[in-house]
Motif scaffolding. Structure first.
Motif, PDB file in Angstrom:
ATOM      1  N   GLU A   1      -2.346  33.907  98.393  1.00  0.00           N
ATOM      2  CA  GLU A   1      -1.089  34.522  98.799  1.00  0.00           C
ATOM      3  C   GLU A   1      -0.815  35.844  98.081  1.00  0.00           C
ATOM      4  O   GLU A   1       0.068  36.603  98.473  1.00  0.00           O
ATOM      5  N   PHE A   2      -1.559  36.135  97.013  1.00  0.00           N
ATOM      6  CA  PHE A   2      -1.343  37.358  96.241  1.00  0.00           C
ATOM      7  C   PHE A   2      -2.193  38.481  96.845  1.00  0.00           C
ATOM      8  O   PHE A   2      -3.275  38.810  96.355  1.00  0.00           O
ATOM      9  N   LEU A   3      -1.698  39.080  97.907  1.00  0.00           N
ATOM     10  CA  LEU A   3      -2.497  40.001  98.718  1.00  0.00           C
ATOM     11  C   LEU A   3      -2.894  41.264  97.972  1.00  0.00           C
ATOM     12  O   LEU A   3      -3.949  41.851  98.234  1.00  0.00           O
TER      13      LEU A   3
ATOM     14  N   ASN B   1       2.862  19.611  96.368  1.00  0.00           N
ATOM     15  CA  ASN B   1       2.072  20.843  96.396  1.00  0.00           C
ATOM     16  C   ASN B   1       2.464  21.708  97.587  1.00  0.00           C
ATOM     17  O   ASN B   1       2.696  21.188  98.689  1.00  0.00           O
ATOM     18  N   THR B   2       2.534  23.025  97.358  1.00  0.00           N
ATOM     19  CA  THR B   2       2.567  23.933  98.495  1.00  0.00           C
ATOM     20  C   THR B   2       1.154  23.978  99.065  1.00  0.00           C
ATOM     21  O   THR B   2       0.166  23.890  98.321  1.00  0.00           O
ATOM     22  N   GLU B   3       1.062  24.112 100.365  1.00  0.00           N
ATOM     23  CA  GLU B   3      -0.240  24.045 101.022  1.00  0.00           C
ATOM     24  C   GLU B   3      -1.198  25.113 100.513  1.00  0.00           C
ATOM     25  O   GLU B   3      -2.394  24.868 100.332  1.00  0.00           O
ATOM     26  N   VAL B   4      -0.663  26.318 100.233  1.00  0.00           N
ATOM     27  CA  VAL B   4      -1.543  27.415  99.817  1.00  0.00           C
ATOM     28  C   VAL B   4      -2.046  27.250  98.382  1.00  0.00           C
ATOM     29  O   VAL B   4      -3.030  27.873  97.985  1.00  0.00           O
ATOM     30  N   PHE B   5      -1.376  26.411  97.577  1.00  0.00           N
ATOM     31  CA  PHE B   5      -1.808  26.208  96.187  1.00  0.00           C
ATOM     32  C   PHE B   5      -2.653  24.948  96.024  1.00  0.00           C
ATOM     33  O   PHE B   5      -3.181  24.682  94.952  1.00  0.00           O
TER      34      PHE B   5
ATOM     35  N   GLY C   1       6.216  28.051 102.176  1.00  0.00           N
ATOM     36  CA  GLY C   1       6.373  28.472 100.796  1.00  0.00           C
ATOM     37  C   GLY C   1       5.059  28.728 100.092  1.00  0.00           C
ATOM     38  O   GLY C   1       3.976  28.394 100.591  1.00  0.00           O
ATOM     39  N   VAL C   2       5.169  29.323  98.912  1.00  0.00           N
ATOM     40  CA  VAL C   2       4.025  29.650  98.080  1.00  0.00           C
ATOM     41  C   VAL C   2       4.288  29.134  96.670  1.00  0.00           C
ATOM     42  O   VAL C   2       5.343  28.560  96.391  1.00  0.00           O
ATOM     43  N   HIS C   3       3.326  29.346  95.785  1.00  0.00           N
ATOM     44  CA  HIS C   3       3.447  28.828  94.425  1.00  0.00           C
ATOM     45  C   HIS C   3       4.693  29.365  93.722  1.00  0.00           C
ATOM     46  O   HIS C   3       5.347  28.652  92.962  1.00  0.00           O
ATOM     47  N   MET C   4       5.039  30.623  93.976  1.00  0.00           N
ATOM     48  CA  MET C   4       6.179  31.246  93.307  1.00  0.00           C
ATOM     49  C   MET C   4       7.519  30.879  93.928  1.00  0.00           C
ATOM     50  O   MET C   4       8.571  31.286  93.428  1.00  0.00           O
ATOM     51  N   SER C   5       7.503  30.107  95.013  1.00  0.00           N
ATOM     52  CA  SER C   5       8.753  29.772  95.699  1.00  0.00           C
ATOM     53  C   SER C   5       9.711  28.965  94.830  1.00  0.00           C
ATOM     54  O   SER C   5      10.928  28.994  95.047  1.00  0.00           O
ATOM     55  N   ALA C   6       9.185  28.219  93.867  1.00  0.00           N
ATOM     56  CA  ALA C   6      10.032  27.392  93.005  1.00  0.00           C
ATOM     57  C   ALA C   6      10.719  28.202  91.914  1.00  0.00           C
ATOM     58  O   ALA C   6      11.597  27.683  91.220  1.00  0.00           O
ATOM     59  N   THR C   7      10.357  29.468  91.750  1.00  0.00           N
ATOM     60  CA  THR C   7      10.937  30.319  90.723  1.00  0.00           C
ATOM     61  C   THR C   7      12.025  31.215  91.311  1.00  0.00           C
ATOM     62  O   THR C   7      12.172  31.338  92.530  1.00  0.00           O
ATOM     63  N   ASP C   8      12.774  31.868  90.441  1.00  0.00           N
ATOM     64  CA  ASP C   8      13.781  32.845  90.874  1.00  0.00           C
ATOM     65  C   ASP C   8      13.180  34.221  91.130  1.00  0.00           C
ATOM     66  O   ASP C   8      13.866  35.102  91.643  1.00  0.00           O
ATOM     67  N   ILE C   9      11.934  34.420  90.765  1.00  0.00           N
ATOM     68  CA  ILE C   9      11.342  35.761  90.776  1.00  0.00           C
ATOM     69  C   ILE C   9      11.372  36.409  92.161  1.00  0.00           C
ATOM     70  O   ILE C   9      11.637  37.621  92.257  1.00  0.00           O
TER      71      ILE C   9
ATOM     72  N   GLY D   1       2.817  38.042  96.407  1.00  0.00           N
ATOM     73  CA  GLY D   1       2.650  36.592  96.441  1.00  0.00           C
ATOM     74  C   GLY D   1       3.933  35.817  96.299  1.00  0.00           C
ATOM     75  O   GLY D   1       3.923  34.655  95.880  1.00  0.00           O
ATOM     76  N   PHE D   2       5.085  36.433  96.677  1.00  0.00           N
ATOM     77  CA  PHE D   2       6.368  35.760  96.541  1.00  0.00           C
ATOM     78  C   PHE D   2       6.797  35.051  97.826  1.00  0.00           C
ATOM     79  O   PHE D   2       7.787  34.327  97.822  1.00  0.00           O
TER      80      PHE D   2
END
Length: 395
Positions: free
Chosen positions: A95-97, A315-319, A346-354, A368-369
């Protein structure tokens, strides 16, 4: 002239409302918080934020700023640079293009400088809709349920605030640890009046990667257990030293006898924090259940441990990575109370506020957000999942 243009553009962004708040709590309560740092080094002390239910009438008059200090922003970007140059094993990155181009286009220092400029121009200055030392909503029964939360790599006690305060607004005490093992983007501790930095530890992807990460996950595990012990003392009304700036030890008195540590103590973690709480759950018999979000299990790949508590692995599917799942399955040893779930969105960073810092779609996608679904939508669904997990387990 270029500096003048930069200052002018930044001023315009400031004038037209770049400051924003994370979404308000959705539960019946407002949320109060207290930061706690006990005296001592990272090997003997703890640093965490307590989120707790406050009465609905509570005024959020002075919400804390997300990444208030400039050094926090720089440290986050330095972490992003280290990740781009030394991507950890067993951590998917599809996801981190923009990641493949970072090393080709920039030197490490140029990468950090260009992202500092980008944050200044396009990032949002967030506040967190919680109130320091707010009154505590009275509880019924034996106290509010307790969740101890462990963040992932490159994070700290505030970078996953939405997961914490949304859960607290439903009637849960949520303690967000700031790990000081070198896996976060940076932290600190105190010796007397002297503030000592705990920098991020750069870990090359080589034959020693596992050894370093294994030391870190065991350090993190001890921090979780130590935090539980400190929270237990606070709940019992015992004096706990607090050396955080502007701390008033008397503030902790409002939390006396407010937590159900005996029947409703849970652990939750994301990424590196997922591995941390799965390990910590085997060390304290009071833990009733565990929620591991996108757990990154490389740090425990060669360490024997058992998952003996009910656990939900999301797990998010992409992670999704088979190596991570195999470590969990081996440690669960046919434990039927370990359940698995895969999120399509969603992606791995979806659980964060970033992702909330950068609202531009092209930046969110490239960094990758997000994938196809806006992070705000994914966060709403994730908070629903967390609450459903809690409701099934709380007495």
């Amino acid at each position: 002239p270029s500096l003048g243009r930069y200052c002018f553009v930044k001023m315009i962004f400031n004038i037209f409302g770049r400051k924003s708040s994370l979404p308000p709590p959705t539960g019946p309560f407002q949320v109060g918080y207290l930061d706690v740092m006990t005296p001592g080094s990272p090997d003997t002390s703890s640093l965490f934020r307590i989120h707790y239910p406050a009465p609905a009438y509570t005024c959020i008059s002075s919400p804390p700023v997300w990444a208030k200090e400039e050094r926090e922003k720089v440290d986050m970007l330095r972490f992003m640079q280290k990740m781009a140059w030394d991507w950890p094993s067993w951590a998917n990155k599809s996801e981190f293009l923009l990641q493949p181009y970072a090393k080709k286009l920039f030197s490490p220092s140029a990468f950090i400088n260009i992202n500092i400029l980008g944050w200044s121009l396009f990032g949002t200055d967030l506040t967190i809709p919680i109130q320091a030392a707010a009154p505590l909503e009275p509880h019924t029964g034996s106290g509010w349920p307790v969740v101890v939360f462990s963040h992932g790599m490159g994070c700290n006690r505030f970078t996953m605030s939405q997961l914490c305060y949304q859960l607290a607004s439903k009637g849960v005490m949520v303690i967000s640890i700031e790990h000081r093992d070198g896996s976060g983007f940076g932290s600190f501790y105190k010796e007397g009046d002297t503030v000592i930095d705990v920098p991020m530890c750069s870990v090359p992807v080589n034959s020693h990667e596992y050894e370093v990460r294994n030391r870190q996950v065991n350090h993190r595990c001890r921090e979780v257990i130590r935090t539980i012990e400190i929270i237990d003392k606070i709940n019992a009304g015992k004096t706990v030293g607090n050396v955080i700036d502007d701390a008033n030890e008397a503030e902790l008195d409002i939390l006396k006898s407010s937590m159900d540590m005996k029947n409703n103590l849970f652990l939750m973690g994301h990424s590196f924090g997922g591995a941390t709480v799965l390990l910590a759950s085997s060390k304290d018999s009071r833990v009733k259940g565990v929620l591991a979000l996108d757990p990154w299990m490389l740090p425990l790949a060669r360490q024997e441990f058992q998952i003996v508590r009910p656990a939900c692995v999301v797990n998010t599917e992409v992670f999704l990575n088979q190596n991570n799942l195999e470590v969990i399955k081996e440690a669960s040893n046919n434990n039927d109370d370990v359940k698995y779930q895969v999120l399509k969105d969603g992606v791995h960073m979806s659980a964060t506020d970033i992702p909330s810092v950068f609202t531009q779609g092209v930046l969110r996608t490239g960094l990758g957000f997000m994938d196809k679904v806006e992070p705000e939508t994914v966060m709403i669904e994730l908070n629903k999942l967390v609450w459903e997990w809690m409701k099934k387990l709380v007495d």
